[in-house]
Write a protein that holds these residues in place. Structure first.
Motif, short mmCIF file in Angstrom:
data_model
loop_
_atom_site.label_atom_id
_atom_site.label_comp_id
_atom_site.label_asym_id
_atom_site.label_seq_id
_atom_site.Cartn_x
_atom_site.Cartn_y
_atom_site.Cartn_z
N ALA A 258 0.84 -1.20 0.00
CA ALA A 258 0.00 0.00 0.00
C ALA A 258 0.87 1.25 0.00
O ALA A 258 0.59 2.23 -0.71
CB ALA A 258 -0.92 0.00 1.23
N THR A 259 1.94 1.21 0.78
CA THR A 259 2.81 2.38 0.87
C THR A 259 3.56 2.60 -0.45
O THR A 259 3.74 3.74 -0.91
CB THR A 259 3.81 2.21 2.04
OG1 THR A 259 3.07 1.83 3.20
CG2 THR A 259 4.55 3.51 2.32
N LEU A 260 3.97 1.49 -1.04
CA LEU A 260 4.66 1.57 -2.33
C LEU A 260 3.72 2.18 -3.38
O LEU A 260 4.11 3.08 -4.14
CB LEU A 260 5.04 0.13 -2.72
CG LEU A 260 6.00 -0.09 -3.87
CD1 LEU A 260 7.30 0.66 -3.63
CD2 LEU A 260 6.29 -1.59 -4.00
N GLU A 261 2.50 1.72 -3.37
CA GLU A 261 1.52 2.23 -4.32
C GLU A 261 1.27 3.72 -4.08
O GLU A 261 1.20 4.51 -5.03
CB GLU A 261 0.21 1.43 -4.16
CG GLU A 261 -0.85 1.72 -5.20
CD GLU A 261 -0.33 1.62 -6.62
OE1 GLU A 261 0.56 0.80 -6.88
OE2 GLU A 261 -0.82 2.40 -7.48
N TYR A 262 1.15 4.08 -2.82
CA TYR A 262 0.93 5.49 -2.47
C TYR A 262 2.11 6.33 -2.95
O TYR A 262 1.92 7.41 -3.53
CB TYR A 262 0.76 5.60 -0.96
CG TYR A 262 0.39 6.99 -0.48
CD1 TYR A 262 -0.92 7.45 -0.61
CD2 TYR A 262 1.33 7.82 0.10
CE1 TYR A 262 -1.27 8.72 -0.17
CE2 TYR A 262 0.98 9.09 0.55
CZ TYR A 262 -0.31 9.54 0.41
OH TYR A 262 -0.65 10.79 0.84
N ALA A 263 3.32 5.84 -2.72
CA ALA A 263 4.51 6.60 -3.12
C ALA A 263 4.59 6.77 -4.63
O ALA A 263 5.13 7.74 -5.14
CB ALA A 263 5.77 5.90 -2.60
N ARG A 264 4.04 5.80 -5.35
CA ARG A 264 4.07 5.89 -6.81
C ARG A 264 3.08 6.92 -7.33
O ARG A 264 3.28 7.48 -8.40
CB ARG A 264 3.68 4.52 -7.42
CG ARG A 264 4.79 3.51 -7.41
CD ARG A 264 4.64 2.57 -8.60
NE ARG A 264 5.47 1.39 -8.39
CZ ARG A 264 5.06 0.28 -7.81
NH1 ARG A 264 3.79 0.16 -7.41
NH2 ARG A 264 5.87 -0.73 -7.65
#
Lengths: 374, 397, 374, 397
Positions: A258-264
């Motif tokens: 989720a955090t990776l997706e948010y950062a993207r």
């Protein structure tokens, strides 16, 4: 040496994952948290129908004869979905005690209903000042005609409010922190003398403070051997610890993704924040923490049947790693989500809270570091 | 070089200490010592007590209601308030919009707004962050379009702390979209009761209600509510951000937090001894206390530079970073001390309902406090942003 | 409360800084390290002429009556230049013991020469298995006619090879780790029964293993009170600890500046590495570590004359902070310099090595954490 | 899923273990166990013993001299070598240029170079880094200009490990400056005894001589020493970097390091008890051992993926990062255990002079080892670069 799942295990993964995806989305879970019961009995029935409640029990006991790996699979998927239903308490803890130590009579009475999803159970192993020491038992079991009378208090009994059966540790002999002299008892949750104070937990579960005020149990209600309950309890708590390590791994995976997706996608200063090198390396650190945790959760599950000394060290090592990884990933997931990560309406905080409580459950990092080094 | 206070400073310290002892209402103290969620009336009542004494705005110039204290006196005052666990001064009026007003506003505006701020009769909130802006404040989108003698404001603000209690808001709005981001921003004040203002609570993961979303739907704001010049809002905002940072080290409050941790660790049992005797817990407490001592002296050194007219510069970003790390670590150790009882969610008791808590009172709110304090490294310019500031402004990178 | 230097202190800073800049560049120091003596006697004479060796001594004793702040200033500047001359051993340690505990006779004999730069001294406080416990003294001082006979071994006596006078701790009564019963003795380095094994240290100093094999000393050679040497020794070691904290601050400052400068100029992937956000934040973390260390070094120096309990806590707190900051800054300075940071020919490694040894000197971080929390 | 070795694997393990026990020369073992600086002859002698047995190149295809082992067998072999503290296989020939040669070189080149690599008769070194290039390898400047059937090489290389012992070098050189950086690089082999080659030692801060600068002044290299195509050197180099990373976790060696730390901590005294009973030291050792266990299982999982034909992918950067962090932490704890004796600089003894050390033998080289191991997070692609790789290749950022 083999780290691959069997075909049956892959099917199990598919089945639990599909359940999480189709039947247990975030809003469903929110509704469950707000409900009176704090869990969904119909979903629990479904677990029974799908056979998940029978997984760890031997075929002789009417179960599916699964290994620790099957439990790991289920708990890891449950971690991804933050499932609050009482699988840990009913199947892993109470089920584990009965599986390893129950009499034929106890198994015949309890297990069929338990596996069918019609009987819920919880285990009382902690007391108000026992902290994480399973041998620190003040609750007493005095011998009486045909059985015992239990007096004492069990604290933070997870899934206590919904339990039909309780298994509690009590002292039949010995001093307060002696390992010898502890006995486990199967108690009807509605028995005379049992009173409960129920409350929600910060991570969305339900728990109880349970007072045993002269509760009469029969000799047939002893689980395992009189005075030798510690080894049995410790073994099952180790199994449960491995199970929540797997659950944490599932939660960490979701949180990292989720955090990776948010950062993207989250744009700040004209670009996705995932383009900032500090954020990139933070996400790498989270990824490494996750991989190390996953390695240790697998290791612990695969060592549950080793000699007690090896099992203890394996489980404690895993719990230390999971505790550290969970704290780091949880905190950083919130941090990188910024204000949104602080809110109740996003799932991030819920994962963070569950991971925080797993860090404490069955002994925190300091406790397991000492146990490992002992 | 000398660490001791002068005789005058010591006398001042005694004066402050005895004033607090005599005037801090027992019921508010009880609520704060128990760690309950603060109520608006607690803040207002305490600020009014300080106002009556003339001590509510030490940072303000004397002519506007300040105290005229030296830097050391201000420091002592802060320390004593923190040590006594009084309600924190709500910054939005006294530390934020107040200084902007007395620095940049017209005489008329000063006369109109400053008295209410000092007397705590008007509760302010801060309209800065927006759903899309985050740390990139200058990207804000809320628009104010001039129509005659009014601005028509449309847009929304988020993370608006205590907006549910606010009478007025100071708001960064975009008055010009045709220029560079920073140059099109203006600083506007308006009444939260204006038609078109809606406040929606944001519940944080600890279950508390501190922050809100504010929606502005064709809110009419008289042009006389504009501070300074149109398009200069960014300058005022940056001025204000510098002000906001002072006191952010929160040394006195963290000292109290550590004292409370020690109390807890002396009571909580681990294997038949107090937790404080556990070498791991003891070490972590010691490390935390040492961290705090280092921060304390770093703050004092900053203060010394400041009293020589140098600063507070971007060095004070250290105070924000280390201060929040310590505040967060205190709550982590409280959760560890609580053991299994950290699980119990005593939300209603925390909100002030007359309800018993599960487990020891001292750790009853440990977990929600820990969850809540994660905000401190995010708000007021995230700690990552603070490091960017130091890298650029101090290290010249 | 005042954190400013007086005008006299500013002059002192200028004078020591000028010395480092003009007379103690990296190549000069390298030559000193390779020399037979391991220090430069002519420079030491210069220290004497400039009055630096007289700084902490009272005017009554012929000194300049400086405070701990003056010592801090000198040591911080020495840290910037990695000065290896025996200031710590001669002036801070031996000088400190004589200053606080010496008899009039001892002061009159030793101090004038010491301040003139013609007498060097070292202190033996550690033994092969004493680790950092100053009370762990096995060396014995047996009463004999007119004095004592010393037997034992003192280990890692810094600046031992160049010392004319030694001050050593020995046990006149009590058990091995008792604080009571320790006595300090002033010993001629060339006395019969004193033998030394000299060696270089990893950070460019010289040290000795000193064997005392029946060394006769007179009653007049007792420094301080018989049997009560521990308190005196502990006080002076605390002063020396504050001094090396200041030295470390100087070294950290230089190291941070060097790394910052390197990051500004070293080009990789088409830009100075100081443009990479991860490097920027690393340098910020180093800067914060330095500032926190500096705050604590000042604090400790200003508390040296407080009550023993407060002094101990202040010094230990400072040593913990300096130990952590020194390790972080040292390691990261090497890391950010890449291969160059690993070489003997760049100064970075030399600062790193000195900081590493300061981390150990007078008790490492673990030791001082325990002492602080005691 | 199953952690146990098969009966075949266990038999193999026994075979390896007894081979080492019977064939590892006692004098080399003594030097390595004492932590002395290794000598060239120790490496060569040991590699020749493995070569005679046919075990010197397990990673090579069987046709070129490999062993044909399974991934598990290779793992067991590595573990046993590590546990026995044998000299590490010098990678330059066997792990680096060898694979490049059998993968990209002509048949003639294979026949010419592979035998000497396998037999350890030719010692290779790696000409990659340059004074200005650092982590940005592709910016290299050493030039090779073709003149007839020769290349004329001019430039310099640095951090060339053990170049002082090397017979041959494999070298990245720029053959074309008119194209994109990566496209102008070629992969050249040449004799270190060629006229124009100068090797200058670089002494590292621990006082050791492991690395060198190599200067090339009009070195003539026959064109038949070019591997593959001109301009394709970067491709071969990248291929090789992937190979270099395997085994970099160094789990077996770190296990031995921790075992040695425990021994030391059982001997060293602290306040009259063994250091191992100090709760802080005990905790740090336990944390380190747990970190290593996690790394061990992460490596095993990587191995499992590999044996399914997936990898070693960029995930293996984790092994480099965590492996080096653990190796460094082991040396940190050794310095802490040594106490004051860490000060003593026993360089001559470490270099093999027959000289007594100051203090206990077990910690005599603790500080130089600590200083030396700082290199591990710098070389082979610094740990920062490894994180960039994971961010890009694994996380897709």
């Amino acid at each position: 040496m083999d780290f691959n799942y069997s075909d049956e295990q892959k099917l199990l993964i598919d089945s639990v994952e599909r359940f999480i995806q189709d039947d247990y989305d975030f809003d469903t879970r929110r509704a469950i948290l707000k409900s009176e019961d704090g869990f969904r009995r119909d979903l629990w029935q479904k677990f029974g129908e799908l056979g998940w409640l029978a997984v760890p029990f031997s075929e002789e006991d009417g179960g599916l004869g699964g290994t620790a790996v099957e439990t790991m699979i289920i708990m890891e998927c449950f971690g991804r979905g933050l499932v609050v239903e009482p699988y840990l308490s009913t199947v892993v803890l109470a089920g584990g005690l009965l599986r390893h130590g129950g009499t034929t009579g106890q198994k015949e009475t309890v297990l069929p209903e338990l596996m069918a999803g019609t009987l819920l159970a919880a285990v009382g192993y902690a007391e108000p000042t026992s902290r994480f020491n399973l041998a620190d038992v003040s609750t007493t079991a005095e011998k009486a005609a045909g059985g015992y009378v239990l007096k004492g208090r069990k604290s933070v009994v997870l899934h206590g409010p919904m339990a039909d059966k309780l298994i509690v540790s009590a002292r039949t002999s010995g001093g307060r922190r002696d390992e010898a002299g502890i006995t486990l008892f199967l108690v009807d949750a509605g028995a005379a003398g049992v009173s409960r104070q129920d409350y929600p937990t910060v991570d969305g579960l339900r728990a109880s403070e349970i007072v045993l005020d002269g509760v009469s149990v029969g000799e047939g209600d002893v689980v395992g051997v009189v005075g030798e309950g510690f080894a049995l309890l410790e073994r099952v708590i180790d199994e449960a610890t491995a199970a929540i390590c797997a659950e944490a791994v599932g939660a960490m995976e979701t949180l990292h993704k989720a955090t990776l997706e948010y950062a993207r996608t989250r744009v700040q200063f004209g670009q996705p924040i995932g383009r900032f090198q500090v954020i990139q390396h933070r996400l790498v650190d989270m990824y490494m923490a996750y991989e190390q945790a996953k390695s240790m959760a697998i290791m612990a599950s695969l060592k549950l049947d080793a000699a007690p000394e090896e099992r203890r060290r394996a489980v404690s090592a895993a719990k230390v790693q999971i505790g550290k990884s969970a704290r780091f990933i949880g905190q950083q997931a919130v941090q990188l989500h910024g204000g949104m990560g602080m809110t109740d309406e996003l799932n991030v905080g819920h994962y963070f809270k569950r991971l925080t409580m797993i860090e404490t459950l069955f002994g925190n990092t300091d406790f397991h570091l000492k146990r490992y080094a002992a | 070089m000398d660490l001791s206070f002068s005789a005058e400073d010591l006398a001042f310290q005694r004066e402050v200490r005895s004033f607090i002892a005599e005037n801090y209402p027992a019921d508010i103290k009880a609520r704060f010592d128990a760690g309950l969620e603060p109520r608006k009336e607690d803040f207002v009542r305490w600020q009014k007590i300080l106002f009556e004494k003339g001590w509510v705005a030490p940072a303000w110039p004397k002519e506007y209601g300040g105290t005229g204290w030296t830097a050391t006196q201000k420091y002592i005052f802060q320390e004593e308030l923190g040590a006594a666990n009084t309600p924190g001064i709500i910054p939005f009026g006294l530390s934020m919009v107040g200084p902007v007003i007395y620095t940049f506003a017209t005489e008329e505006q000063k006369k109109r707004f400053l008295p209410g701020i000092l007397s705590s009769d008007v509760w302010w909130c801060q309209g800065y962050s927006e759903p899309g802006s985050g740390s990139d404040l200058a990207s804000l989108k809320t628009k104010a379009v001039r129509q005659g003698d009014k601005y028509i404001v449309n847009g929304s603000k988020t993370w608006t702390t205590m907006a549910q209690w606010a009478d007025w808001i100071f708001c960064l709005v975009r008055t010009d979209s045709s220029v560079k981001q920073q140059e099109g921003i203006s600083f506007l004040l308006f009444d939260m009761k204006s038609p078109g203002v809606t406040v929606r609570p944001i519940i944080t993961m600890d279950g508390g209600h501190e922050v809100n979303e504010c929606f502005f739907d064709n809110v009419e704001v008289p042009v006389e509510n504009l501070i300074g010049q149109e398009g200069m809002g960014w300058t005022y905002a940056k001025f204000l951000l510098g002000h906001e940072r002072s006191g952010i080290a929160a040394v006195a409050r963290s000292k109290r937090g550590i004292a409370k941790l020690k109390q807890i660790a002396n009571t909580e049992q681990s294997d038949g001894s107090p937790l404080i005797e556990d070498p791991d817990y003891r070490r972590k407490l010691a490390e935390l206390e040492i961290d705090l001592t280092a921060l304390e002296y770093t703050e004092l050194r900053t203060l010394a530079r400041e009293s020589q007219g140098k600063g507070p510069g971007p060095e004070s970003s250290i105070l924000k970073i280390k201060g929040t790390e310590i505040q967060q670590a205190i709550t982590e150790l409280a959760v560890e001390a609580a053991g299994y009882y950290a699980f119990a969610y005593n939300r209603r008791a925390m909100d002030g309902a007359n309800e018993p808590v599960v487990g020891p009172a001292a750790t009853a709110f440990a977990a929600p406090s820990y969850f809540n304090m994660r905000k401190t490294s995010i708000y007021g310019g995230s700690n990552e942003i603070q490091k960017n500031i130091i890298a650029k402004m101090v290290l010249g990178l």
